[in-house]
Design a protein around this motif. Structure first.
Motif, PDB file in Angstrom:
ATOM      1  N   PHE A 150       0.124 -18.325  33.342  1.00  0.00           N
ATOM      2  CA  PHE A 150       0.315 -18.619  31.807  1.00  0.00           C
ATOM      3  C   PHE A 150      -0.313 -17.570  31.101  1.00  0.00           C
ATOM      4  CE2 PHE A 150       0.172 -20.461  27.833  1.00  0.00           C
ATOM      5  CZ  PHE A 150       1.651 -20.737  27.265  1.00  0.00           C
ATOM      6  N   LEU A 151       0.250 -16.588  30.372  1.00  0.00           N
ATOM      7  CA  LEU A 151      -0.331 -15.435  29.691  1.00  0.00           C
ATOM      8  C   LEU A 151      -0.069 -15.487  28.235  1.00  0.00           C
ATOM      9  CD1 LEU A 151      -1.780 -12.844  29.761  1.00  0.00           C
ATOM     10  CD2 LEU A 151       0.343 -11.643  30.388  1.00  0.00           C
ATOM     11  N   VAL A 152      -0.954 -15.608  27.388  1.00  0.00           N
ATOM     12  CA  VAL A 152      -0.843 -15.618  26.118  1.00  0.00           C
ATOM     13  C   VAL A 152      -1.299 -14.305  25.531  1.00  0.00           C
ATOM     14  CG1 VAL A 152      -1.217 -16.813  23.845  1.00  0.00           C
ATOM     15  CG2 VAL A 152      -1.227 -17.953  25.838  1.00  0.00           C
ATOM     16  N   VAL A 153      -0.365 -13.487  24.704  1.00  0.00           N
ATOM     17  CA  VAL A 153      -0.977 -12.449  24.094  1.00  0.00           C
ATOM     18  C   VAL A 153      -1.067 -12.578  22.457  1.00  0.00           C
ATOM     19  CG1 VAL A 153      -0.224  -9.788  23.799  1.00  0.00           C
ATOM     20  CG2 VAL A 153      -0.289 -10.807  25.976  1.00  0.00           C
ATOM     21  N   GLN A 154      -1.764 -12.138  21.865  1.00  0.00           N
ATOM     22  CA  GLN A 154      -1.800 -12.176  20.373  1.00  0.00           C
ATOM     23  C   GLN A 154      -2.140 -10.789  19.928  1.00  0.00           C
ATOM     24  OE1 GLN A 154      -4.271 -15.706  19.126  1.00  0.00           O
ATOM     25  NE2 GLN A 154      -5.378 -14.698  17.735  1.00  0.00           N
ATOM     26  N   ASP A 155      -1.418 -10.283  18.953  1.00  0.00           N
ATOM     27  CA  ASP A 155      -1.497  -8.971  18.671  1.00  0.00           C
ATOM     28  C   ASP A 155      -0.791  -8.638  17.379  1.00  0.00           C
ATOM     29  OD1 ASP A 155      -2.082  -5.935  18.541  1.00  0.00           O
ATOM     30  OD2 ASP A 155      -2.539  -6.358  20.976  1.00  0.00           O
ATOM     31  N   ILE A 156      -0.744  -7.552  16.967  1.00  0.00           N
ATOM     32  CA  ILE A 156      -0.183  -7.100  15.799  1.00  0.00           C
ATOM     33  C   ILE A 156       1.430  -6.387  16.223  1.00  0.00           C
ATOM     34  CG2 ILE A 156      -1.777  -7.085  14.129  1.00  0.00           C
ATOM     35  CD1 ILE A 156      -1.950  -3.847  14.401  1.00  0.00           C
ATOM     36  N   ILE A 174       1.029  -1.200   0.172  1.00  0.00           N
ATOM     37  CA  ILE A 174       0.233  -0.004   0.054  1.00  0.00           C
ATOM     38  C   ILE A 174       0.928   1.150  -0.020  1.00  0.00           C
ATOM     39  CG2 ILE A 174      -1.716   1.029   1.089  1.00  0.00           C
ATOM     40  CD1 ILE A 174      -2.488  -1.566   2.748  1.00  0.00           C
ATOM     41  N   ILE A 175       0.682   1.987  -0.907  1.00  0.00           N
ATOM     42  CA  ILE A 175       1.587   3.502  -1.008  1.00  0.00           C
ATOM     43  C   ILE A 175       0.697   4.682  -0.920  1.00  0.00           C
ATOM     44  CG2 ILE A 175       3.235   2.177  -2.501  1.00  0.00           C
ATOM     45  CD1 ILE A 175       1.917   3.850  -4.931  1.00  0.00           C
ATOM     46  N   GLY A 176      -0.689   4.650  -0.790  1.00  0.00           N
ATOM     47  CA  GLY A 176      -1.289   5.670  -0.721  1.00  0.00           C
ATOM     48  C   GLY A 176      -2.741   5.406  -0.338  1.00  0.00           C
ATOM     49  N   GLN A 177      -3.544   6.428  -0.099  1.00  0.00           N
ATOM     50  CA  GLN A 177      -5.140   6.122   0.050  1.00  0.00           C
ATOM     51  C   GLN A 177      -5.990   7.653  -0.507  1.00  0.00           C
ATOM     52  OE1 GLN A 177      -4.953   6.323   4.684  1.00  0.00           O
ATOM     53  NE2 GLN A 177      -6.940   6.767   3.947  1.00  0.00           N
ATOM     54  N   ALA A 223      -0.296 -11.550  14.968  1.00  0.00           N
ATOM     55  CA  ALA A 223      -1.666 -11.364  14.258  1.00  0.00           C
ATOM     56  C   ALA A 223      -1.469 -10.494  12.769  1.00  0.00           C
ATOM     57  CB  ALA A 223      -2.555 -10.859  14.818  1.00  0.00           C
ATOM     58  N   ALA A 224      -2.366 -10.825  11.757  1.00  0.00           N
ATOM     59  CA  ALA A 224      -2.575 -10.011  10.692  1.00  0.00           C
ATOM     60  C   ALA A 224      -3.586  -8.748  10.937  1.00  0.00           C
ATOM     61  CB  ALA A 224      -3.029 -11.086   9.701  1.00  0.00           C
ATOM     62  N   THR A 225      -3.146  -7.849  10.349  1.00  0.00           N
ATOM     63  CA  THR A 225      -4.179  -6.603  10.586  1.00  0.00           C
ATOM     64  C   THR A 225      -5.345  -6.654   9.501  1.00  0.00           C
ATOM     65  OG1 THR A 225      -3.064  -5.119   8.504  1.00  0.00           O
ATOM     66  CG2 THR A 225      -2.295  -4.857  10.804  1.00  0.00           C
ATOM     67  N   ASN A 267      -5.087   8.564   7.492  1.00  0.00           N
ATOM     68  CA  ASN A 267      -3.738   8.171   7.901  1.00  0.00           C
ATOM     69  C   ASN A 267      -3.942   6.505   8.243  1.00  0.00           C
ATOM     70  OD1 ASN A 267      -1.755  10.396   7.454  1.00  0.00           O
ATOM     71  ND2 ASN A 267      -3.409  11.131   8.817  1.00  0.00           N
ATOM     72  N   ALA A 268      -4.591   5.647   7.571  1.00  0.00           N
ATOM     73  CA  ALA A 268      -5.329   4.643   7.820  1.00  0.00           C
ATOM     74  C   ALA A 268      -4.289   3.272   7.839  1.00  0.00           C
ATOM     75  CB  ALA A 268      -6.674   4.347   7.013  1.00  0.00           C
ATOM     76  N   TYR A 269      -3.341   3.509   7.062  1.00  0.00           N
ATOM     77  CA  TYR A 269      -2.461   2.305   7.030  1.00  0.00           C
ATOM     78  C   TYR A 269      -1.142   2.205   7.191  1.00  0.00           C
ATOM     79  CZ  TYR A 269      -0.150   4.500   2.802  1.00  0.00           C
ATOM     80  OH  TYR A 269       0.708   5.435   2.375  1.00  0.00           O
ATOM     81  N   HIS A 270      -0.466   3.500   7.472  1.00  0.00           N
ATOM     82  CA  HIS A 270       0.885   3.422   7.650  1.00  0.00           C
ATOM     83  C   HIS A 270       1.394   2.606   8.795  1.00  0.00           C
ATOM     84  CE1 HIS A 270      -0.784   7.109   6.314  1.00  0.00           C
ATOM     85  NE2 HIS A 270       0.449   7.182   5.402  1.00  0.00           N
ATOM     86  N   TYR A 271       0.580   2.391   9.893  1.00  0.00           N
ATOM     87  CA  TYR A 271       1.075   1.527  10.976  1.00  0.00           C
ATOM     88  C   TYR A 271       1.335   0.096  10.657  1.00  0.00           C
ATOM     89  CZ  TYR A 271      -3.391  -0.666  11.346  1.00  0.00           C
ATOM     90  OH  TYR A 271      -4.743  -1.319  11.224  1.00  0.00           O
ATOM     91  N   ILE A 272       0.805  -0.395   9.392  1.00  0.00           N
ATOM     92  CA  ILE A 272       0.995  -1.711   9.163  1.00  0.00           C
ATOM     93  C   ILE A 272       2.404  -2.163   8.715  1.00  0.00           C
ATOM     94  CG2 ILE A 272      -1.486  -2.109   8.524  1.00  0.00           C
ATOM     95  CD1 ILE A 272      -0.639  -2.793   5.727  1.00  0.00           C
ATOM     96  N   TYR A 273       3.100  -0.964   8.240  1.00  0.00           N
ATOM     97  CA  TYR A 273       4.532  -1.114   7.929  1.00  0.00           C
ATOM     98  C   TYR A 273       5.521  -0.798   8.952  1.00  0.00           C
ATOM     99  CZ  TYR A 273       2.391  -1.872   3.281  1.00  0.00           C
ATOM    100  OH  TYR A 273       1.548  -2.355   2.457  1.00  0.00           O
ATOM    101  N   SER A 274       4.889  -0.531  10.210  1.00  0.00           N
ATOM    102  CA  SER A 274       5.917  -0.153  11.127  1.00  0.00           C
ATOM    103  C   SER A 274       6.827  -1.187  11.287  1.00  0.00           C
ATOM    104  CB  SER A 274       5.077  -0.007  12.564  1.00  0.00           C
ATOM    105  OG  SER A 274       5.782   0.387  13.605  1.00  0.00           O
ATOM    106  N   GLU A 275       8.211  -0.973  11.865  1.00  0.00           N
ATOM    107  CA  GLU A 275       9.157  -1.670  11.927  1.00  0.00           C
ATOM    108  C   GLU A 275       8.886  -2.706  12.967  1.00  0.00           C
ATOM    109  OE1 GLU A 275      12.753  -1.908  10.506  1.00  0.00           O
ATOM    110  OE2 GLU A 275      11.398  -1.127   8.975  1.00  0.00           O
ATOM    111  N   ASP A 276       8.428  -2.320  14.001  1.00  0.00           N
ATOM    112  CA  ASP A 276       8.187  -3.140  15.180  1.00  0.00           C
ATOM    113  C   ASP A 276       6.934  -4.345  15.068  1.00  0.00           C
ATOM    114  OD1 ASP A 276       6.404  -1.372  15.738  1.00  0.00           O
ATOM    115  OD2 ASP A 276       6.829  -1.409  17.805  1.00  0.00           O
TER     116      ASP A 276
END
Ligand code: SF4
Length: 676
Positions: free
Chosen positions: A411-417, A28-31, A432-434, A50-59
């Protein structure tokens, strides 16, 4: 090289605005806003732009992580799920809890509650809707038969009086605010209740009832007593469509307006003007949010607004009703899917009869019949916890104590992006997937079901939430009950056991821009934008009045803690900030936490704009930058809850609503001093 425009829906608030993503070579390069989409008609707010930028965050989390010798180490899905499976087998139905999220899709939420009930044998499943809008179900199911929004977004423009109760709509639902502006341009009056003089108060409200935090019930009782005294109630509606008016009338006849003025801080003439304006309207529409629900009397507050709507006949017609403004993308859907300890999917109440229905639907021998425990209780009482897509270590009151409890979890499981604050305490972290890295449906604020298609691949080994839960169920011996290979397969099962969704199909959603409103009982049904046109959804079909006595907040200011603290949101951030704090343009707007202070209070404490201050309550202390503003009345401080470094919920009080178990995050006593 190929460039495509792919239509999708904004991942943030529950308006459900359309956006077009610009995709080049799988990235995704724009919106742009989706011009023809009926919710937003070509506009988006700053978050939506500014909906998609976070999905390319390094972490981004890209691989499963397992804690070894105190450190989280990358591993394979097989090893991670084997470990989770073996540890969860050690737990009991009482010691296990599952916390889902408003960000999960319908399909994710459905398999999560099914996993909890079928595999773990417990109703200990909740989602973050418990923390904000659980009073809707607790108050409105007895009053009218459903806690969902009663009108659709476009119909708000039909109202000639709109009450914004504890909803700073210009910041939190900007696209719905546009509709309120349009109604106002046609002559509608806007009544706004909020202790702060927000942008909504300045630009949208005709009448601003600037009440003291936590005094909503007293204000509404005063309004109703005026309406009855003036004979402005809708007598025909009350006679034909409601029950219980005599008790309410008797109670309200004793209301002292001078006393109401003293409690609320709102001049009684202004209360009168608001009451008469709402009562005389043809179509009155109440839109409410956390300002009235996040109190230990949140259920009472919602009940009383329902009383007001029924008294004036402002329900059961388009552009009216009492409408809970759920804030997140799937705030409605995760509840519809049964991620609540007292409801199976379709808001079927936990009990023998419901368990029998789902035993047949799911082909299992026995399902739990007793209510589970609620979100906040789980954090303290369930040593085996599975948390998806949310961060209780920022979102729940008194988080220092929550963290203490979680550090002791078996026991704690965390599932996230992303590696959230709670992930730092987890034994296993699953990537997880966004929202655009998988296909799924969500249900937005006005019961509007829309489908989002996969646009790009998730990074590394990240997977859709439903996929992870199904593979875990398989490892635990339940392959046949979770043998889903697509979101559509799960949706087909949802349709078969949730009557409200029966007539909605992926094929129909593909063809219907803007989605379909449940209830939708058959494939040839157009959906239901307005609820209760003929009758309410209560057993007798009537709307029920419920007397509400005013109770003061759980903790009031005193000599030691002289200010009232209230918490809330900023237009540029979303919930605990996991996504928006990773979006550079949004972070540029509001880069860190702050506290809003009235100029008089600031001057008394020797505080200037942008000074760092320390805020302390009986639970803990934080530091934040002061914003000195006349938006705040004297004695009240406001802190947004998006920032871990100035975490508002270190300060808040864990007083719980006895019916809904929602917490009092809108009022507690606090002291403030300049940071030394
Ligand atoms: Fe997204 Fe809500 Fe803004 Fe619409 S109003 S663009 S759904 S955040």
């Amino acid at each position: 090289m190929s460039i495509e425009y792919v239509p999708t829906i904004c991942p943030y608030c529950s308006c459900g605005c359309g956006i077009n993503l610009v995709v080049k070579d799988g990235k995704i390069i724009g919106q742009e806003p989706w011009k023809e989409h009926p919710v937003n008609q070509g506009a988006n707010c700053p978050k939506g732009k500014n909906a998609y930028h976070y999905i390319y965050s390094e972490d981004r989390l890209k691989m499963p992580l397992v804690r070894k010798n105190g450190t989280l180490k990358e591993t394979s899905w097989d090893e991670a799920l084997d470990l989770v499976s073996s540890k969860l087998k050690e737990s009991s139905p009482e010691s296990f809890g599952f916390i889902a999220s408003c960000r999960n899709s319908n399909e994710d939420a459905y398999v999560m509650q099914k996993f909890t009930r079928v595999v773990m044998g417990t109703n200990n499943v909740e989602y973050c809707g418990r923390l904000c809008h659980s009073p809707a179900a607790a108050a409105l199911i007895p009053a009218m038969g459903s806690g969902a929004m009663q009108t659709s977004q476009p119909e708000i423009e039909l109202a000639d009086c709109i009450c914004l109760a504890g909803v700073n709509i210009m910041e939190t639902f900007p696209m719905i605010a546009r509709r309120v502006f349009r109604a106002k341009a046609k002559g509608a009056k806007v009544i706004y209740t909020d202790p702060r003089k927000t942008a909504t108060a300045r630009h949208l409200a005709d009448i601003h009832l600037q009440l003291r935090s936590g005094t909503d019930a007293a204000l509404i009782n005063a309004m109703m007593s005026i309406i009855l005294a003036e004979g402005l109630e809708d007598k025909e509606f009350i006679a034909s469509r409601t029950a219980g008016i005599d008790k309410l009338r008797d109670f309200l006849s004793k209301i002292d307006l001078k006393q109401a003025e003293k409690i609320t801080g709102v001049p009684k003439d202004l209360i009168r003007e608001a009451a008469i304006t709402y009562a005389k309207a043809e179509r009155g529409c109440i839109l409410y949010d956390q300002g009235i629900s996040q109190h230990y009397v949140g259920t009472d507050n919602v009940r009383n607004h329902a009383n007001l709507a029924l008294l004036c006949g402002h329900a059961g017609k388009s552009g009216s009703g009492i409408n809970s403004m759920r804030g997140q993308i799937n705030g409605e859907g995760s509840g519809d899917m049964g991620c609540l300890c007292v409801f199976y999917p379709g808001f079927k109440r936990v009990g023998e009869e419901t368990a029998k229905f789902f035993e047949e639907a799911w082909g299992v021998a026995s399902l739990p019949t007793k209510p589970g425990i609620t979100y906040i209780d789980m954090l303290y009482k369930c040593p085996y916890l599975y948390v998806v897509g949310g961060d209780p270590t920022m979102a729940v009151p008194d988080v220092n104590n929550v963290k203490k409890a979680l550090r002791k979890a078996s026991f704690l499981v965390v599932q996230d992006i992303f590696p959230t604050e709670i992930a730092k305490l987890a034994h296993v972290v699953l990537p997880a997937a966004t929202w655009v890295e998988r296909q799924a449906t969500h249900t937005w604020i006005d019961r509007r079901v829309q489908k989002i298609d996969k646009v790009v691949d998730p990074p590394g080994e990240a997977k859709p939430d439903w996929w992870i839960i199904c593979r875990l169920a398989e490892k635990m011996g339940y392959k046949d009950k979770f043998d889903f290979n697509s979101a559509e397969g799960i949706f087909e099962e949802i349709r078969s056991c949730v009557p409200q969704y029966k007539g909605i199909t992926y094929e129909r959603l593909d063809k219907t821009v803007g989605g379909i409103h449940w209830p939708c009982p058959s494939e040839d049904h157009p959906g239901t934008p307005t609820m209760f046109l003929q009758k309410f959804n209560t057993p007798d079909g009537l709307g029920h009045f419920q007397v509400v006595e005013f109770k003061p907040p759980a903790e009031l200011p005193d000599e030691e803690y002289p200010y009232v603290l209230t918490t809330g949101r900023s237009m540029f951030h979303y919930h605990t900030g996991t996504m928006t704090r990773r979006t550079p343009r949004l972070l540029d707007e509001v880069p860190h936490g702050f506290v809003e202070v009235n100029p008089e209070d600031a001057s008394k404490a020797g505080i200037k704009n942008k000074d760092m201050v320390t805020l302390e309550t009986r639970r803990g202390s934080i530091e934040a930058e002061a914003r000195v503003t006349d938006k705040m009345p004297p004695g009240l401080l406001f802190v947004p809850f998006h920032f871990p470094d100035s975490c508002a919920n270190v300060l808040t009080i864990p007083a719980l609503d006895p019916s809904a178990k929602c917490a009092e995050t809108k009022v507690c006593a606090v002291r403030m001093k300049i940071k030394t």
